[in-house]
Scaffold this active site. Sequence first.
Site, mmCIF file in Angstrom:
data_model
loop_
_atom_site.group_PDB
_atom_site.id
_atom_site.type_symbol
_atom_site.label_atom_id
_atom_site.label_comp_id
_atom_site.label_asym_id
_atom_site.label_seq_id
_atom_site.Cartn_x
_atom_site.Cartn_y
_atom_site.Cartn_z
ATOM 1 N N CYS A 97 0.829 -1.213 0.000
ATOM 2 C CA CYS A 97 0.000 0.000 0.000
ATOM 3 C C CYS A 97 0.859 1.256 0.000
ATOM 4 O O CYS A 97 0.556 2.227 -0.701
ATOM 5 C CB CYS A 97 -0.933 -0.012 1.206
ATOM 6 N N CYS A 196 -5.278 -1.851 8.218
ATOM 7 C CA CYS A 196 -6.430 -0.981 8.454
ATOM 8 C C CYS A 196 -7.756 -1.653 8.121
ATOM 9 O O CYS A 196 -8.764 -1.397 8.786
ATOM 10 C CB CYS A 196 -6.278 0.303 7.645
#
Length: 350
Positions: A97, A196
């Site tokens: 990411c 997350c």
Amino acid sequence: MTDLTRPCTVGVAMSGGVDSTVTAAILLEQGFSVHGFFMKLPLPGLDEQICKVQKAADRLNIPLHLVEMEEEFKKRIIAYFTDSYCQGRTPNPCVVCNREIKFGLLTEAMLAQGMDKAATGHYAGIHQVDDINGTALLRRGKDPTKDQSYFLCRLSSQQLQHTLFPLADYCKKDIFLQAQDFGFTQFGGDESQDVCFLVHQNLAAFLSEQGMKSMRGEIVTKDGRVLGSHQGSWKYTVGQRRGLGIPDATPWYVIGLDAKNNRVIIGKNDELFQRELLLSNMQWQLELPIPWQGKVQLRSRHQAAEAEVNPVENGNWRIRFQEPQRAVTPGQFAVLYQEDMVVGSGIIQS
């Protein structure tokens, strides 16, 4: 070309947390023109998060830009995460990411909006190499308990040249004090979760939602003895002890995964240690003498250890440690450090 008659304009990746909020405040104090950027990701509580970030931006009196990232995040991160478990590997979505989304698409969005630089609240630093290429290297942050250089290991020199890490030389405890000095009293010492999209959900439940099916398989030893059964090898990772359901005088651990045959391979603690491993997708940050010797870190909480790195066939690289390392996990990233500088990284194959 940057207009030298105006302040340098910096886009700050904001989450509403203490690190990104203090990052923006520090840059304002240093005289930068600051804009906040928030990524809209397919995460629980998105509207609440946007409200939280907007309040921080309003308090700082900076504009806030919302950047749509839902589909790209699903395509580049969720798909990688799920596919890795299908193949019997343990992924690190934060590393991917950072390269693809935060310092890829988000930075591109910032530059397109007229920003000169991008900044984040990561605990890491940047070292400018004195060479003709203007090479930028990632370095560890000052706080050894919060250093995030491992998660940023795949950033290129070009990406780093657009980036600022204002928290590089801060310790986490100092950031909470800074937040109070800037008038932010809502931060109570909470830490953000590493992955997350797993907030409020366990791994197995998330993967099931992504379409992975439970399927009965065998739990076996390295020599093939069947000691138990499971409902999907993708529910396990190397080094895992809990959930095996096999009593013995000493604990059993997962020492390998055979995704093709849906088998979980177990062994005792000493079978988790190995001295050598194979890397693919090697990314060197600068030219170095080969064989290379330095410290290698195998996961975010692993203590980097002395090793030698050599090329082998098919573009792969072999790492040989001075001392055997525990729970080497295929799919994770091995990060190479020269003192506190990240000089390379690769994906653990075996």
